[in-house]
Design an enzyme around this catalytic site. Structure first.
Site, short mmCIF file in Angstrom:
data_model
loop_
_atom_site.label_atom_id
_atom_site.label_comp_id
_atom_site.label_asym_id
_atom_site.label_seq_id
_atom_site.Cartn_x
_atom_site.Cartn_y
_atom_site.Cartn_z
N PHE A 293 16.45 9.95 41.25
CA PHE A 293 15.83 10.58 40.08
C PHE A 293 15.48 9.52 39.04
CE2 PHE A 293 16.43 12.65 35.85
CZ PHE A 293 15.31 13.46 35.90
N GLN A 294 14.25 9.55 38.59
CA GLN A 294 13.71 8.62 37.58
C GLN A 294 13.82 7.16 38.03
OE1 GLN A 294 15.36 9.66 33.66
NE2 GLN A 294 13.60 11.00 33.34
#
Length: 577
Positions: free
Chosen positions: A112-113
């Site tokens: 994530f990210q």
């Protein structure tokens, strides 16, 4: 002293003497933000977009000469910062950008990210690092500041995975006093033999021109340059990035050169027989068509970056070194020489330049009904010229009008995106300048297209009580795009008209600022005096200007310096000069 990785980051910033960090929090940097919260020496400025953070740090760096610092999270935090990083890279601005990264065990797993920040930024940084151990943080940050500020300055990215700043792991802290890097040793002093060759060439010149760029400003060499100009009596021209390096009111200044430079500067460049280029990189907006550039000139080039020399234009005498050091040695050699430049030949050259000056290529006609953008800038100068004043700009016609009509007497007072031409730069850059100099008057000249790109930073101005003045030259168009469409696309104004503009006065007021709207020439000067008199308020001045006005002179892409478009009412006078 044992510290966590996050505390090491903050303590390293303290040890570097950092005053401000511009940033925006996110998951990957929350440990660092927690460490920032627990101290008050380094002040964090919360922007509203990571691009605003980079531009604010950039403006601070340009105005102060210090390294600007940015802190953003991983993924979109880092990618949002890329435009500002590239802006700083193109203009050689010293910055350190601290980016969060996903924990080291999941790097490469599309966590994530997660983005490859090192890979993404590699083409637009001076250097970047991925720190995989807390033990390496202090040395890496020291290297980042050293690389950013030395030699040819530039942005350095330090990518820090979240687990490296784990609050449960403490290690001994030591911040090095200095860094030595075997692979990086910027040249400080110029080769004395080359400097003597350059001086010989200068003394032999019949039609010399000194051409200076942003390197003189960045290298703190303005005083030495001014002494050199007075010693030689040579004419001097600045690039857009070099304005203020030599006082605009100085008798030897012939104006800015290049695509929108003065007639006299561009003609002198075309006719010169010896060109002394100092801290300039021969950008395409300066040179025009390379085949036509300074066709009769021998060229001396002084620059701290050896990669810039003969990169686009072959030079005859290259000198690598810090500009200030080279100019000091050049002055010493000049003063030791018994012979001087031939006064009669120099007088003939000045007579010719003054003939070109006589054309008054920036002349315009201000009527009583519509505000000309040139007048909007000149009126601002009249009101602010005796103040401690800094001017930032966005990119487009308003930028060129500001460069042409606001005379800069000192370096680091003109803050603009030259190389990348970044719309949205002006407002956050002004915030950074105002943060550095809270008692100074700081204005941003912008257009209605540019200002909307980072207009959310009006909220940052409110939160931190930054009394920036925004001067919007509102012509309802993307002005420079419209100008090119008029000249080169038979007036097909494809998507350059902005037909859904907000009421900028009301918009500024909705953020808690003072809004003004001016559309009559007779009202402009008094409005400026009122606006700039509000020392503790941010004021947004919406100036409605003539939508048909173009920037002249203009050199079309692929043309030489002698092939300028002049204002229509001047073109018939061209042969007289």
């Amino acid at each position: 002293m044992e510290l966590t990785g996050a505390q090491i980051v903050v303590q390293a910033l303290k040890d570097e003497g950092v005053e401000f960090v511009w940033g925006y929090p996110g998951g990957a940097v929350l440990h660092i933000y927690d460490a920032l919260f627990q101290q008050d020496e380094v002040r964090h400025i919360l922007v509203r977009h990571e691009q605003g953070a980079t531009h604010a740090a950039d403006g601070y760096a340009r105005a102060t000469g210090k390294v600007g610092v940015v802190l953003v999270t991983s993924g979109p935090g880092a990618t949002n910062a890329v435009t500002g990083i590239a802006t700083a890279h193109m203009d050689s601005i010293p910055m350190v950008i601290l980016t969060g990264q996903v924990p080291t065990p999941v790097i490469g797993s599309d966590a994530f990210q997660e983005v490859d920040t090192v890979g993404i930024t590699r083409p637009c940084v001076k250097h970047n690092f991925l720190v995989k151990r807390a033990e390496d943080l202090a040395d890496t940050i020291k290297k980042a500041f050293y690389i950013a500020a030395s030699g040819r300055p530039g942005p350095v990215v330090v990518d820090i995975p979240k687990d490296v700043t784990d609050p449960n792991i403490r290690i001994p802290y030591h911040y090095p006093d200095k860094i030595e890097m075997r692979s990086y040793n910027p040249v400080e002093k110029g080769h004395l033999g080359q400097i003597r060759k350059a001086v010989d060439m200068m003394l032999e010149a019949e039609r010399p021109v000194i051409y200076t760029g942003g390197g003189v400003v960045l290298g703190e060499a303005s005083d030495t340059l001014t002494e050199l100009v007075h010693e030689t009596g040579f004419p001097i021209t600045n690039t857009l990035m070099g304005l203020g390096a030599y006082p605009a009111s100085g008798p030897h200044f012939i104006g800015m050169l290049g695509m929108h430079g003065t007639y006299e500067a561009n003609m002198a460049m075309h006719e010169t027989d010896v060109l002394i280029a100092i801290g300039a990189r021969f950008d395409d907006r300066v040179t025009g068509k390379i085949a036509h550039f300074c066709p009769n000139a021998r060229i001396i080039h002084v620059d701290v970056d050896p990669a810039s020399i003969s990169k686009t234009v072959r030079v005859d005498v290259p000198i690598v070194g810090q500009v200030r050091n080279v100019l000091q040695d050049m002055l010493r050699v000049l003063k030791e020489r018994p012979q001087k430049s031939d006064a009669d030949r120099l007088k003939d050259w000045w007579d010719r330049i003054n003939g070109w000056r006589g054309l008054q290529c920036l002349r315009y006609e201000q009527g009583s009904e519509t505000i000309k953008p040139q007048y909007a800038v000149e009126a601002m100068y009249k009101v602010t010229k005796d103040t401690d004043f800094y001017l930032t700009s966005d990119v487009g016609q308003h930028q060129m009008f500001a460069a042409q009509f606001y005379p800069f007497e000192k370096p680091r007072r003109w803050i603009n995106s030259g190389g990348l031409g970044t719309m949205g730069f002006g407002l956050p850059a002004a915030m950074g300048v105002q943060q550095a100099f809270p008692d100074a008057t700081v204005a941003c000249v912008t257009g209605e297209a540019s200002i909307q790109m980072c207009i959310q930073e009006l909220a940052t101005c409110k939160q931190y009580d930054l009394p920036v003045k925004v001067v919007l030259l509102n012509n309802g168009y993307m002005g420079m795009v419209r100008q090119w469409q008029e000249f080169f696309y038979d007036g097909r104004y494809s998507h350059s008209y902005v037909d859904a503009l907000p009421d900028f006065k009301m918009l500024a007021e909705s953020f808690g600022h003072v809004g003004m709207r001016i559309d009559k020439p007779a009202d402009l000067e008094d409005a400026y005096r009122e606006a700039f008199g509000m020392k503790d308020r941010m004021v947004f001045i919406d100036v409605i200007v003539d939508p048909s006005e173009n920037v002249y002179p203009m050199i079309e892409a692929g043309k030489g310096h002698h092939e300028m478009h002049l204002s229509p009412h001047l073109s018939s006078d061209r042969e007289l000069a």
